[in-house]
Write a protein that holds these residues in place. Structure first.
Motif, PDB file in Angstrom:
ATOM      1  N   VAL A  86       0.851  -1.184   0.000  1.00 29.10           N
ATOM      2  CA  VAL A  86       0.000   0.000   0.000  1.00 29.10           C
ATOM      3  C   VAL A  86       0.889   1.236   0.000  1.00 29.10           C
ATOM      4  O   VAL A  86       1.865   1.307   0.773  1.00 29.10           O
ATOM      5  N   VAL A 125      -3.285   4.601   5.759  1.00 30.87           N
ATOM      6  CA  VAL A 125      -2.333   3.615   5.243  1.00 30.87           C
ATOM      7  C   VAL A 125      -2.132   2.491   6.258  1.00 30.87           C
ATOM      8  O   VAL A 125      -2.147   1.309   5.903  1.00 30.87           O
ATOM      9  N   VAL A 129      -3.131  -1.401   5.304  1.00 33.26           N
ATOM     10  CA  VAL A 129      -2.181  -2.515   5.371  1.00 33.26           C
ATOM     11  C   VAL A 129      -2.768  -3.647   6.210  1.00 33.26           C
ATOM     12  O   VAL A 129      -2.731  -4.825   5.817  1.00 33.26           O
ATOM     13  N   GLY A 137       3.400  -1.210   3.807  1.00 29.69           N
ATOM     14  CA  GLY A 137       2.810   0.055   3.395  1.00 29.69           C
ATOM     15  C   GLY A 137       3.834   1.158   3.539  1.00 29.69           C
ATOM     16  O   GLY A 137       4.710   1.098   4.416  1.00 29.69           O
ATOM     17  N   GLN A 139       3.934   5.470   3.637  1.00 30.66           N
ATOM     18  CA  GLN A 139       3.257   6.759   3.624  1.00 30.66           C
ATOM     19  C   GLN A 139       4.304   7.846   3.484  1.00 30.66           C
ATOM     20  O   GLN A 139       5.271   7.902   4.251  1.00 30.66           O
TER      21      GLN A 139
END
Length: 533
Positions: A86, A125, A129, A137, A139
């Motif tokens: 992600v 996020v 995940v 993930g 961010q």
């Protein structure tokens, strides 16, 4: 400029995919260049964070590409190469660009990628995940740092922040990464609407009570505004007033000196709005909406609660909602001790962790029971660990508003609830003393001195010292008598040249007298600490 530095700059520019990097570095002084090329930006336990600038010691496209290649490499080594990842980003300068580049590197390495279609809060996020079973993930965010910074935050399975040795593995992989312009990238289609909707619905679902309250809200120029409004509306809170000048995302954060609700003056506009509209609660999110600060009306006017005060209130509220015998709550070594007392009163288990949500999120990993709440004094609150195993400002805001609604239905206020906690568990006061030093090595020297000659008395009380050196670089001093206790935790900052001292005083007895005594002892304790460090 030395020949070695000149060669390093030329080598960097030969592989930097950013067409603006050459002009940027050409305008630098030799001192600035030496700083930018002194060492790579350190990959810590949360990822990368630093100033937006060209060179290895900054946040830029080349650093993002190489870091992502390294994360992908570590995931593949761990047998997670077929799982999806992600990628999200906030509204800071270059966040969208970095997020797309990150997603494209993962895709080229064979990972299915869920790239958020719009700027999102960090907890979206972390939730996604966990919710989708992703391998990892990323961010792109620098949270509440100044506008000049950006960062790269990494989550592994379960939506958990990475911890050692994963951070060291990734940093070692970065050192072996190909030049940035040689790292393959593949196009990625944006998605994420379904996950964003699921997150907002889950955040709204933390409500326990009914009824509404009037709310004043600021996202502090960050990405949390619309998400918070949606979650609050779904939770039944329609009477929300926003600080208009701070509502739209703006990477320059023009109305605040620092986009951090804890900073002096940062919430002035929020509290003024709350007073003007007659709000019941004021909510400030930091720019990536993973932290939440609460303001309340008092007889003396509006004031912001400390992170500890909000932690006591939310922890007590959650534990009061049913059988707490299997519940685990957590706070850090530098947070107040009151949550431990609250947990004991409900028959719940309290766990003390090292600082940071990378540890708080794992508080129930080695104990019986299930984590239901965790907080750190720096206004970070995890109120729904089953969904988000990290601090989440939006779900915390919903729960705080829910608490105010529940109190109002009983004819009580937040100050009333704090008074009741003080009667049950003693008056607790907390503050911090910070000493800036020239360098991290200077802070280390002070710690060596304190270890070799620790103080034996603080605020007039004999104190004992516990050295946490086997777990972290910190010293804990405790002392007191039958009615008063003092506590000080000293540690060097992990990100800045500072020595941080966290102070707490607990006093029992009649409420007014205990508060007066606690204030007096805290003042004496702070004076002693300033002379000590």
């Amino acid at each position: 400029m030395t020949s070695d530095l000149h060669a390093a700059v030329r080598e960097w520019l030969a592989h930097d995919p950013d067409p603006n990097a050459a002009a940027e570095l050409a305008a630098c002084t030799d001192t600035d260049l030496a700083d930018r090329f002194a060492a790579p930006l350190t990959f810590g336990t949360a990822g990368l964070r630093g100033p937006l600038r060209a060179g290895p010691n900054g946040m830029n496209l080349a650093v993002v590409l190489r870091a992502t290649w390294a994360v992908a490499t570590v995931l593949s080594r761990r047998g997670l190469g077929d799982d999806h990842v992600v990628v999200g980003y906030d509204a800071r300068h270059r966040s969208a660009e970095f997020g797309r580049a990150c997603a494209e590197v993962f895709a080229a390495q064979g990972f299915p990628v869920l790239l958020m279609f719009a700027p999102v809060p960090t907890p979206v996020v972390a939730f996604t995940v966990r919710h989708t079973g992703a391998a990892a993930g990323v961010q792109i965010t620098a949270s509440h740092n100044p506008a000049s910074d950006n960062g790269y935050k990494v989550y592994f399975p379960g939506g958990l922040q990475i911890i050692p040795p994963v951070d060291a593995e990734i940093e070692a992989a970065i050192a072996t990464a190909p030049p940035a312009d040689e790292i393959p990238r593949s196009p990625v289609a944006v998605s994420g609407a379904e996950q964003i909707r699921a997150y907002v619905e889950r955040a709204a679902g933390v409500r326990r009570a009914t009824g509404s309250v009037r709310i004043a809200l600021t996202p502090m120029h960050g990405v949390g505004g619309e998400y918070a409004l949606d979650a609050l509306a779904l939770a039944g809170f329609a009477d929300v007033h926003v600080v208009a000048a701070q509502f739209a995302p703006d990477p320059d954060f023009p109305t605040v000196a620092f986009p951090n609700p804890e900073e002096p003056g940062a919430t002035d506009a929020l509290l003024a709005l709350a007073a003007d509209v007659g709000a019941d609660i004021a909510v400030a999110l930091d720019p990536d909406a993973d932290r939440c600060a609460i303001g309340v009306p008092t007889e003396a006017g509006w004031r912001m609660l400390s992170g500890d005060e909000t932690g006591w209130l939310l922890g007590d509220y959650l534990l009061s909602q049913g059988d707490a015998s299997t519940a685990v709550v957590a706070s850090t070594v530098v947070s107040s001790r009151m949550l431990a007392s609250i947990a004991a009163s409900y028959g719940a288990r309290h766990v003390e962790t090292l600082t940071g949500f990378k540890w708080l999120a794992r508080a129930d990993s080695d104990v019986p029971g299930t984590l239901v709440y965790a907080y750190e004094e720096a206004i970070g609150h995890c109120v729904d660990p089953a969904a988000v195993r990290d601090k989440d400002g939006i779900s915390a805001a919903v729960l705080a508003c829910d608490l105010v609604a529940a109190l109002r239905a009983e004819g009580r206020s937040v100050p009333d609830a704090l008074d009741e906690l003080a009667r049950r568990h003693g008056v607790h006061t907390t503050t911090a003393v910070t000493r800036r030093v020239q360098s991290p090595s200077a802070a280390a020297e002070v710690m060596v001195s304190l270890r070799s000659e620790p103080p034996t008395r603080l605020a007039g009380f004999s104190v004992d010292v516990s050295d946490l050196a086997e777990r972290t670089d910190a010293l804990v001093f405790t002392g007191g008598d039958d009615t008063t206790s003092v506590r000080m935790v000293v540690r060097p900052s992990g990100t800045e040249p500072k020595l941080k001292c966290y102070l707490e005083v607990r006093c029992t007895g009649e409420l007014a007298a205990a508060r007066e005594r606690a204030a007096r002892v805290q003042s004496a304790l702070a004076d002693d600490v300033r002379s000590l460090v």
